[in-house]
Design a protein around this motif. Sequence first.
Motif, PDB file in Angstrom:
ATOM      1  N   LYS A   4       0.832  -1.205   0.000  1.00 13.90           N
ATOM      2  CA  LYS A   4       0.000   0.000   0.000  1.00 13.90           C
ATOM      3  C   LYS A   4       0.869   1.257   0.000  1.00 13.90           C
ATOM      4  N   GLY A   5       0.512   2.190  -0.893  1.00 11.89           N
ATOM      5  CA  GLY A   5       1.250   3.440  -0.985  1.00 11.89           C
ATOM      6  C   GLY A   5       2.491   3.376  -1.853  1.00 11.89           C
ATOM      7  N   ILE A  21       2.871 -10.552 -11.790  1.00 11.38           N
ATOM      8  CA  ILE A  21       3.417  -9.622 -10.798  1.00 11.38           C
ATOM      9  C   ILE A  21       2.519  -8.393 -10.690  1.00 11.38           C
ATOM     10  N   ALA A  22       2.090  -7.864 -11.830  1.00  7.63           N
ATOM     11  CA  ALA A  22       1.212  -6.685 -11.801  1.00  7.63           C
ATOM     12  C   ALA A  22      -0.081  -6.979 -11.048  1.00  7.63           C
ATOM     13  N   ALA A  27      -3.336  -6.211  -6.075  1.00  4.37           N
ATOM     14  CA  ALA A  27      -4.075  -6.835  -4.969  1.00  4.37           C
ATOM     15  C   ALA A  27      -3.500  -6.456  -3.619  1.00  4.37           C
ATOM     16  N   GLU A  28      -2.195  -6.151  -3.592  1.00  7.61           N
ATOM     17  CA  GLU A  28      -1.542  -5.804  -2.335  1.00  7.61           C
ATOM     18  C   GLU A  28      -1.453  -4.293  -2.113  1.00  7.61           C
ATOM     19  N   ALA A 223       6.399 -14.321  -5.009  1.00  8.38           N
ATOM     20  CA  ALA A 223       7.806 -14.134  -4.650  1.00  8.38           C
ATOM     21  C   ALA A 223       8.202 -12.666  -4.774  1.00  8.38           C
ATOM     22  N   ALA A 224       7.760 -12.024  -5.851  1.00  6.41           N
ATOM     23  CA  ALA A 224       8.094 -10.618  -6.060  1.00  6.41           C
ATOM     24  C   ALA A 224       7.491  -9.740  -4.971  1.00  6.41           C
ATOM     25  N   CYS A 225       6.271 -10.043  -4.574  1.00  5.63           N
ATOM     26  CA  CYS A 225       5.609  -9.259  -3.530  1.00  5.63           C
ATOM     27  C   CYS A 225       6.420  -9.284  -2.243  1.00  5.63           C
ATOM     28  N   TYR A 226       6.857 -10.477  -1.840  1.00  2.00           N
ATOM     29  CA  TYR A 226       7.662 -10.564  -0.610  1.00  2.00           C
ATOM     30  C   TYR A 226       8.949  -9.752  -0.738  1.00  2.00           C
ATOM     31  N   LEU A 227       9.695  -9.971  -1.823  1.00  2.00           N
ATOM     32  CA  LEU A 227      11.002  -9.337  -1.948  1.00  2.00           C
ATOM     33  C   LEU A 227      10.910  -7.824  -2.080  1.00  2.00           C
ATOM     34  N   CYS A 228       9.788  -7.330  -2.582  1.00  3.46           N
ATOM     35  CA  CYS A 228       9.626  -5.886  -2.756  1.00  3.46           C
ATOM     36  C   CYS A 228       8.914  -5.222  -1.585  1.00  3.46           C
ATOM     37  N   SER A 229       8.450  -6.015  -0.630  1.00  7.69           N
ATOM     38  CA  SER A 229       7.734  -5.455   0.517  1.00  7.69           C
ATOM     39  C   SER A 229       8.702  -5.140   1.654  1.00  7.69           C
TER      40      SER A 229
END
Length: 248
Positions: A4-5, A21-22, A27-28, A223-229
């Motif tokens: 978010k943000g 990924i998009a 969704a996140e 995987a991308a969501c975790y690494l970019c969060s």
Amino acid sequence: MRLKGKTAIVTGGASGFGAGIARKFIAEGAQVMIADLNKDMADDLAAELGAGVQAVQTDVANGESVQAMVEATVQAFGQIDILINNAGTTHLPAPMEEVSEEDFDKVFAVNCKSVYLTAKHIVPLFKVQGAGVILNVASTAAVSPRPRLNWYNASKGWMNTATKGMAVELAPLGIRVNAINPVAGDTPLLKMFMGEDTPEIRAKFLATIPLGRFSTPEDMGNAACYLCSDEASMVTGICMEVDGGRCI
């Protein structure tokens, strides 16, 4: 809502792993710029995903096009927090000495030069912010090369080495850089990897993956969501295999 943000650019985001990924990033809670050479597909996905998504036609191997992508993202969303270098290509399976010079140049322009160009135009913004995340989508071909895809293998090995070099240089500035190494997925590139798409060749590919299936766009998105969060705030310079065990 782990993103978010945040605002993310996803190159090659109109299909395959990039689209996965998009979708996950939206969704996140992220805002997403889908950058793709195929503008019609990018526009269609942006329309499907709704508010917080825009599309821009981008040739990631062209400096002026990458600069325009960055400017369009800043104009649309006011900031860039995450860069996903997902756009990629390959040559058809062939003995290494038979791959044409044109195909070799294309593979290294799209898979390697693009990482340089996006860094050239986005890292300065991240330095000013004192924060930013870059995720390079490489391949298990970089870790465990497949025969007859030699120059594709080499280009993805370059991406993994670049990831580590970028990470160690940018870490003191608050910028994290990681990579993911997917095994082949049922994406537009799969037929090119195989040369031809037949049940027999698919079975041969699957036999090399212990979990017994191809990577999916959803696997890459997760995987991308975790690494970019922010959950991965202590993680930089890794090349994560998302491959069902192929590289064991």
